[in-house]
Design a protein around this motif. Sequence first.
Motif, PDB file in Angstrom:
ATOM      1  N   GLY A  59       0.811  -1.209   0.000  1.00 32.57           N
ATOM      2  CA  GLY A  59       0.000   0.000   0.000  1.00 32.57           C
ATOM      3  C   GLY A  59       0.842   1.255   0.000  1.00 32.57           C
ATOM      4  N   ARG A  60       0.419   2.253  -0.766  1.00 35.42           N
ATOM      5  CA  ARG A  60       1.097   3.541  -0.832  1.00 35.42           C
ATOM      6  C   ARG A  60       0.042   4.635  -0.660  1.00 35.42           C
ATOM      7  NH1 ARG A  60       4.289   0.121  -0.611  1.00 35.42           N
ATOM      8  NH2 ARG A  60       6.098  -0.327  -1.941  1.00 35.42           N
ATOM      9  N   VAL A  61       0.261   5.512   0.292  1.00 36.10           N
ATOM     10  CA  VAL A  61      -0.733   6.515   0.658  1.00 36.10           C
ATOM     11  C   VAL A  61      -0.103   7.896   0.647  1.00 36.10           C
ATOM     12  CG1 VAL A  61      -2.160   7.357   2.578  1.00 36.10           C
ATOM     13  CG2 VAL A  61      -2.060   4.909   2.082  1.00 36.10           C
ATOM     14  N   VAL A  62      -0.862   8.905   0.218  1.00 32.97           N
ATOM     15  CA  VAL A  62      -0.530  10.300   0.508  1.00 32.97           C
ATOM     16  C   VAL A  62      -1.652  10.879   1.357  1.00 32.97           C
ATOM     17  CG1 VAL A  62       0.894  10.702  -1.529  1.00 32.97           C
ATOM     18  CG2 VAL A  62      -1.573  11.133  -1.656  1.00 32.97           C
ATOM     19  N   LEU A  63      -1.334  11.921   2.085  1.00 27.61           N
ATOM     20  CA  LEU A  63      -2.313  12.519   2.987  1.00 27.61           C
ATOM     21  C   LEU A  63      -3.212  13.513   2.265  1.00 27.61           C
ATOM     22  CD1 LEU A  63      -0.119  13.197   6.150  1.00 27.61           C
ATOM     23  CD2 LEU A  63      -1.684  11.278   5.720  1.00 27.61           C
ATOM     24  N   GLY A  64      -4.501  13.462   2.639  1.00 33.60           N
ATOM     25  CA  GLY A  64      -5.466  14.433   2.163  1.00 33.60           C
ATOM     26  C   GLY A  64      -5.925  15.331   3.293  1.00 33.60           C
TER      27      GLY A  64
END
Length: 275
Positions: A59-64
Motif C-alpha cells: 500500500g502507498r498513501v498520501v495525505l489528504g
Amino acid sequence: MAHYFVGDLQGCYREFKLLLDKVAFNPSKDEIWAVGDLVARGPDSLSVLRFFADEANSGRVVLGNHDLHLLSVYGGLKRAKPSDQLQPLLDAPDTGQLIDFIRHQPLVRELPEFNLVMTHAGIPPQWDLATLRHEAAAVSDVLQQDNYLDALISHMYGTDINRWSTELSGLNRLIYCINALTRMRYLHPDGTLDFDCKLPPGDAATHDDLRPWFTFNSKLPQQTQVVFGHWAALMGQTHNCRYQALDTGCCWGEYLTLLHLETDEKLTQQALSPR
C-alpha cells in the motif's frame, strides 16, 4: 506486478474491497496507491485505515485534507462532525497506532519508472520537482515530531496563506504546502489559491477569473504524469491525459474509481448505499 491507483476512499471500505476483488489484487506482487482522504463521510474509515496500515509492503498513501483533519480531531483541537462517521475509528483500541501511521505518510509519492507523481489535490504550477519534494518533506518532518499538534496542526486552518513565494518561511511555508497539496482546486491568474469554489469547470465560468490548477503551465518535466483526487465535481475529467483525476464521489453516492496504471484502464464500483 500491477500498480493500481484508487480515488478518495473516505471510509467506503466495501466498495474498495469489491474493486480489489474485480482485479484479483494480490498484495504479494501488486501495489495499491491511494490519493488521500482515506477517512470521513463514508461508513467504515476504521477498516480503510487498518487495511493500509496492515499492507505496508503493497500500500502507498498520501495525505489528504480529511486525514490531516482527523489528526486535529484525535488531538482534541476540533470536534468530529457526526456526518463524518468517525466515532468507531476514534473509539477503536488501535486508534493511537493508526494515528501514528497517518503521521508517517507523506504528502507526495513518486513512481519514477512511470514518471508519475501522486498528491491529494494537485501540484502548484509554480513548483518544479525539487521544490515539491523539499516542501512536502518539510511538512512530513514536523508531522513526525512529538509536538506536531502545537507545531503545525493547530495552525493549519484558514485561507490567508494562499500564494506561493520563495520569501515564505517557517510556519507560513508549511501551511502553504498543506493548502496547495491537499486543498487546491482553482487558481486566480496570478497563481493565488481559491478556497471557495468547488464546482466543475463548466459551472464555474461565471466565477470571475478562476481556472483549474491543471490548466496552468507547469514547471514539472513535460513527461510527468500527475495522479490526484480531492475534486469530486470533476468526476475524473481533466481533458488532459497528463492529469489523472480519481475522485468520483463514492462517499456522495456516486462511484469509486480504480486505475490500472499498466493498461490505463479505469474500473468503477457504484456506491452501495445512499449517503
